[in-house]
Design a protein around this motif. Structure first.
Motif, short mmCIF file in Angstrom:
data_model
loop_
_atom_site.label_atom_id
_atom_site.label_comp_id
_atom_site.label_asym_id
_atom_site.label_seq_id
_atom_site.Cartn_x
_atom_site.Cartn_y
_atom_site.Cartn_z
N THR A 1 1.04 -1.01 0.06
CA THR A 1 0.02 0.03 0.11
C THR A 1 0.90 1.24 0.23
N ALA A 2 1.83 1.37 0.87
CA ALA A 2 2.84 2.51 0.87
C ALA A 2 3.33 2.80 -0.64
N HIS A 3 3.87 1.53 -1.12
CA HIS A 3 4.60 1.74 -2.34
C HIS A 3 3.56 2.10 -3.50
N LYS A 4 2.25 1.58 -3.36
CA LYS A 4 1.24 2.25 -4.52
C LYS A 4 0.70 3.82 -4.28
N ASN A 5 0.64 4.03 -2.96
CA ASN A 5 0.17 5.37 -2.57
C ASN A 5 1.14 6.42 -2.71
N ILE A 6 2.42 6.03 -2.60
CA ILE A 6 3.26 7.38 -2.16
C ILE A 6 3.97 7.93 -3.71
#
Lengths: 200, 200
Positions: free
Chosen positions: B50-55
């Motif tokens: 999620t972090a990788h996708k959102n940031i």
């Protein structure tokens, strides 16, 4: 402190839960993951979930395994009359790295520790009993650590479980670590090394 | 060494890739993850993906953000005529933790380091130039570290980018860390503290 990026905070929080990891290291790890391509992050996430899904305990020795019976226990070339009793799967890895030992293992998944309220029932004693009563184990090597808990567990297993069943019991030797100078050995180790001295 | 559990090996391998993590720590982490309930492992894996996708990077200051423009840059209460130029998003976190600074940031995502073949084009200089040429930045605080690369980057940005545009430039002060005794200060720090002494 929370940054202005919720999913980054969540990631840092997750890394912070890992043993031995403080805030700063967790931040470094999170930034590292973000600096990698997405596929690498995905591989990492998949490794976590896959390992958790695939790994269970071997029904013979309680070591971690992807199969009902682990490769060590199912290896016909190994001596199934000897078991080496260890605290954790990590210890099996250490022995296998040395490569000398050709018997099987029994992983206790913990040590008896009355102060922490961990009694014999909380570790894999009943699996050991079942194994001894059904199998052909003739010899057991007690390979728990040289700590109070390691020692207490070894004594309990030897006296309550192994000896009453007529199984030959031995314990790893204690003493000066190989490659170490005497000046670095603590008093207790030195005392033990003196007490357990061997004819030369 | 490879254990007899492929998915465990893969998990350990993944943890070993993290910065500052050796084989033993990676093993500890892997066993920790396996000792947790499956949902916890899933949460961990999700946080990574999620972090990788959102940031992404804020289109103004290049800091990590979940939105096109980060919360700091879009905060109307902050002084958008002053920017603090830092090496990494971690540094923004440090300043925000202090809470005193009310201007905006510019994150370089690296430092100029000729020895490592990192020139001005490899860090966020062109984003800084575009920002200076289109915005109303009047003052810049150079807040790179007290290392050779930090100093070189500060000098480059000051002389090539900021001063030619008539922007007021300052640099963080160097000296004895607060709470530290003189005996622990190295020679270079002491020399600098002496040179930059202030009237009392």
């Amino acid at each position: 402190m929370s940054s202005t990026v919720p999913s980054l905070d969540k990631l840092i929080e997750q890394f912070e839960k890992l043993p031995g990891i403080g805030r700063k290291s967790a931040q470094r790890m999170a930034f590292y993951v973000l600096s990698q391509p997405f596929e690498k992050a995905e591989q990492f996430a998949n490794a976590v979930v896959t390992a958790h899904k695939n790994i269970r305990r071997c029904s013979v020795c309680c070591n971690l395994s992807e199969t009902e019976i682990c490769p060590v226990c199912s290896d016909v070339m190994r001596d199934n009359s000897t078991i080496c009793i260890v605290e954790s799967p990590r210890d099996v890895m250490s022995f296998e790295r040395v490569g000398e030992y050709r018997g099987l293992y029994h992983v206790m998944h913990g040590l008896i520790s009355p102060l922490d309220n961990i009694g014999p029932d909380a570790i894999c004693i009943k699996e050991l009993v079942a194994r001894l009563d059904s199998g052909n184990v003739k010899e057991a090597i007690l390979a728990t650590g040289a700590t109070t808990e390691g020692e207490a567990t070894a004594i309990y297993i030897a006296n309550k479980i192994l000896k009453p069943r007529g199984i030959k019991v031995s314990r790893l030797s204690y003493g000066i670590p190989i490659g170490s100078n005497l000046e670095y050995a603590d008093e207790m180790t030195l005392l033990r090394a003196l007490k357990d001295r061997n004819e030369f």
